[in-house]
Every structure is written in structure tokens, then in C-alpha cells.
Design an enzyme around this catalytic site. Structure first.
Site, PDB file in Angstrom:
ATOM      1  N   TYR A  42       0.821  -1.213   0.000  1.00 38.06           N
ATOM      2  CA  TYR A  42       0.000   0.000   0.000  1.00 38.06           C
ATOM      3  C   TYR A  42       0.854   1.262   0.000  1.00 38.06           C
ATOM      4  O   TYR A  42       0.352   2.352  -0.262  1.00 38.06           O
ATOM      5  CB  TYR A  42      -0.947   0.038   1.211  1.00 38.06           C
ATOM      6  CG  TYR A  42      -1.863  -1.145   1.359  1.00 38.06           C
ATOM      7  CD1 TYR A  42      -2.077  -2.051   0.313  1.00 38.06           C
ATOM      8  CD2 TYR A  42      -2.529  -1.384   2.561  1.00 38.06           C
ATOM      9  CE1 TYR A  42      -2.912  -3.152   0.464  1.00 38.06           C
ATOM     10  CE2 TYR A  42      -3.378  -2.473   2.721  1.00 38.06           C
ATOM     11  CZ  TYR A  42      -3.554  -3.354   1.673  1.00 38.06           C
ATOM     12  OH  TYR A  42      -4.384  -4.434   1.831  1.00 38.06           O
TER      13      TYR A  42
ATOM     14  N   HIS B 197       0.671 -11.670   1.874  1.00 37.72           N
ATOM     15  CA  HIS B 197      -0.398 -10.989   1.145  1.00 37.72           C
ATOM     16  C   HIS B 197      -1.096 -11.863   0.093  1.00 37.72           C
ATOM     17  O   HIS B 197      -2.265 -11.628  -0.227  1.00 37.72           O
ATOM     18  CB  HIS B 197       0.176  -9.733   0.481  1.00 37.72           C
ATOM     19  CG  HIS B 197      -0.787  -8.598   0.392  1.00 37.72           C
ATOM     20  ND1 HIS B 197      -0.400  -7.288   0.348  1.00 37.72           N
ATOM     21  CD2 HIS B 197      -2.141  -8.568   0.330  1.00 37.72           C
ATOM     22  CE1 HIS B 197      -1.460  -6.504   0.263  1.00 37.72           C
ATOM     23  NE2 HIS B 197      -2.528  -7.259   0.247  1.00 37.72           N
TER      24      HIS B 197
ATOM     25  N   SER C 219      -3.268 -14.196   3.452  1.00 35.44           N
ATOM     26  CA  SER C 219      -4.309 -13.438   2.760  1.00 35.44           C
ATOM     27  C   SER C 219      -4.471 -14.003   1.351  1.00 35.44           C
ATOM     28  O   SER C 219      -3.475 -14.356   0.703  1.00 35.44           O
ATOM     29  CB  SER C 219      -3.917 -11.957   2.697  1.00 35.44           C
ATOM     30  OG  SER C 219      -4.924 -11.195   2.080  1.00 35.44           O
TER      31      SER C 219
ATOM     32  N   THR D 170     -12.589  -2.400   6.535  1.00 32.10           N
ATOM     33  CA  THR D 170     -13.302  -1.422   5.722  1.00 32.10           C
ATOM     34  C   THR D 170     -12.553  -0.099   5.707  1.00 32.10           C
ATOM     35  O   THR D 170     -11.508   0.044   6.349  1.00 32.10           O
ATOM     36  CB  THR D 170     -14.751  -1.236   6.236  1.00 32.10           C
ATOM     37  OG1 THR D 170     -15.496  -0.493   5.280  1.00 32.10           O
ATOM     38  CG2 THR D 170     -14.779  -0.526   7.588  1.00 32.10           C
TER      39      THR D 170
ATOM     40  N   SER E  20     -13.309   7.858   3.926  1.00 33.89           N
ATOM     41  CA  SER E  20     -12.749   9.146   4.332  1.00 33.89           C
ATOM     42  C   SER E  20     -13.790   9.979   5.066  1.00 33.89           C
ATOM     43  O   SER E  20     -13.480  11.030   5.616  1.00 33.89           O
ATOM     44  CB  SER E  20     -12.248   9.917   3.098  1.00 33.89           C
ATOM     45  OG  SER E  20     -13.338  10.145   2.205  1.00 33.89           O
TER      46      SER E  20
END
Length: 271
Positions: free
Chosen positions: A51, A107, A138, A234, A237
Site C-alpha cells: 500500500y 499478502h 491473505s 473497511t 474518508s
């Protein structure tokens, strides 16, 4: 607390709703969003090497009034820049400004090189060395999990996967295998039926159930995910949405509600 902590097979407890930094970007944006989440009831932050905002997450953690023991931090080995697991976990901890993470995940199974048993042995060493309290995976399918468990000294604590009603039938074997082996499922992209695939078979039951509870359809999808025993990852913004997701923990769907969502999900199943 509506979202009760879930006990992992490692003996630690994990908050059952997390704020994810996947699409929050870089710079001040993710710092502000993580701080906003921490200030609105999210004490589980989920990030990853891929990320590219672990550093921003670390700044937010440093600037929050919460103590380290109050926040559950997850990051992931994503194979970024071809780095190995021992190097990656040290880099992640440096970026986050932490001595350890609560959960460290592989991941995806394709990152398990040269093979899953070898990769998992390196993950076990991360836990042995005290750099992660728990370790997990994951996007692992049943065959990947079987290969891992067959050689594992430490079972994965979680498997974080794509989970929403339109993929439930496809993902169900993963949930069943995980349950049999004491592995907790974490769900990402639970809101896809609303955000990316509106107008499908789920619209009718979601709207009807939402009306019955005086809730939003997003909250109903969150409650459905919780009912499946999964931890929700989840993001938003918008503070009001974050608060709404927390409030969704108070919604208890009936067996009929869940069956209606399952049936509609199967009709719109993503192949």
C-alpha cells in the site's frame, strides 16, 4: 462494544472491525484518515507493504492519544521490490515506528517463494523473534491452506479474503476449512455489491432488510459479514460513514435475513 474482540489461535484478541489503508493513498491524506478512524472507535488498523503508506500509518499512530496497547496493527508481506520476509518485516516496523506488529500476513500465495512451506517457516521465525504477535495469510485458497497447514509448526491465525454475498458460494469452502482449523476469516471489500455492482439481485433484499432495521444497506452488508463470523476490514474518508459502520455491529440479522441475502448473492454470483 458491538464489534466484540475475537480470540485468535495464538491466544491474542483481535478487534473484529478494522480500518484499512488500501486505497487511502500517500501523504497527509492517509495520516488524517487513520487518525480519524482511531478517533471514531477503530482500534484495529490494517496496512501492507504494497500500500506504500506504512510510514503515514506510523505517523498517525504516533500522533494519536491512544497507547500502543490500545491499537491492533496489521501489516502484510507483499514482496515489494523483491525483498524477502526478514528484510520486509524490519522495514515495515521501521516505517510504522513500532517494535512489533500484532498481525503479519503473507499478502498472497504467489508470494510464497520458493514454496509455501519455506515461506511459512520464515513467517514462523518472525513470530518466534517477537516481531509479530500473530501471523497469518491473505487470499489463500483451500489447497494453499492445506499445503501450509501440513507443514506448519504455527497455524495461521487468520486468512484475509475477498468476501461479500456475490462471491460467498465461491469462497464458502475457504470459510469452512478455516473454521475446522481454528483460522479466523477477515473480509475485505464487503461493500462491493453496493459500491461496484449496484442494480443486481441483492438490491431488493438489502433495501427491505435495511428498512426493517432503520439502517443503511452498507450497514446490512456489514452485519451479514459479521454473521458469517468474519472480521470486517473497511475504509472511508467520511466520518459519518465510519460511525455508521461501527453502529452496524449492533444489528443482529435473523436467519431469514441471512438466507435472503445468501440466495440473492448466489443469483448474482461472480464467476
Amino acid at each position: 462494544m458491538p464489534w466484540e474482540p475475537i480470540k485468535l489461535n495464538s491466544g491474542y484478541y483481535m478487534p473484529s472491525i478494522a480500518f484499512g489503508t488500501w486505497k487511502t493513498g500517500n501523504g497527509q491524506g492517509p495520516i488524517d484518515q487513520v487518525k480519524q478512524a482511531l478517533g471514531n472507535g477503530y482500534n484495529h488498523i490494517d496496512t501492507a507493504q504494497a500500500y506504500k503508506n506504512e510510514e503515514e500509518t506510523g505517523v498517525a499512530l504516533k500522533e494519536t492519544e491512544l497507547s500502543r496497547s490500545d491499537v491492533f496493527v496489521t501489516t502484510k508481506y507483499s514482496g515489494t521490490n523483491g525483498l524477502d520476509i526478514p528484510t520486509s518485516i524490519k522495514n515495515s516496523l521501521s516505517n510504522l515506528g513500532l517494535l512489533d506488529v500484532d498481525l503479519y500476513l503473507v499478502h498472497a500465495p504467489r508470494l510464497a517463494v520458493p514454496d509455501i512451506p519455506t515461506c511459512w517457516a520464515q513467517m514462523e521465525k518472525v513470530q518466534d523473534d517477537g516481531l509479530a504477535k500473530s501471523i497469518g495469510i491473505s487470499n489463500f485458497g483451500v489447497k494453499d491452506m492445506e499445503t501450509l497447514v501440513a507443514s506448519a509448526r504455527i497455524k495461521p491465525a487468520v486468512n484475509q479474503i475477498l468476501l461479500h454475498p456475490y462471491v460467498y458460494e465461491r469462497q464458502k469452502p475457504i470459510l469452512e476449512y478455516a473454521a475446522k482449523n481454528g483460522i479466523i476469516i477477515e473480509a475485505y471489500s464487503a461493500l462491493i455489491p453496493i459500491t461496484k455492482s449496484p442494480g443486481g439481485p441483492l438490491d431488493k433484499p438489502l433495501n427491505e432488510i435495511a428498512a426493517k432495521f432503520g439502517a443503511t444497506t452498507e450497514q446490512i452488508l456489514m452485519a451479514w459479514t459479521k454473521a458469517k463470523g468474519a472480521v470486517v476490514v473497511t475504509s472511508s474518508s467520511k466520518r459519518t460513514r465510519l460511525q455508521g459502520y461501527i453502529a452496524a455491529g449492533d444489528i443482529t440479522l435473523s436467519a431469514e435475513d441471512i438466507a435472503a441475502i445468501d440466495a440473492a448473492g448466489a443469483l448474482g454470483e461472480e464467476k
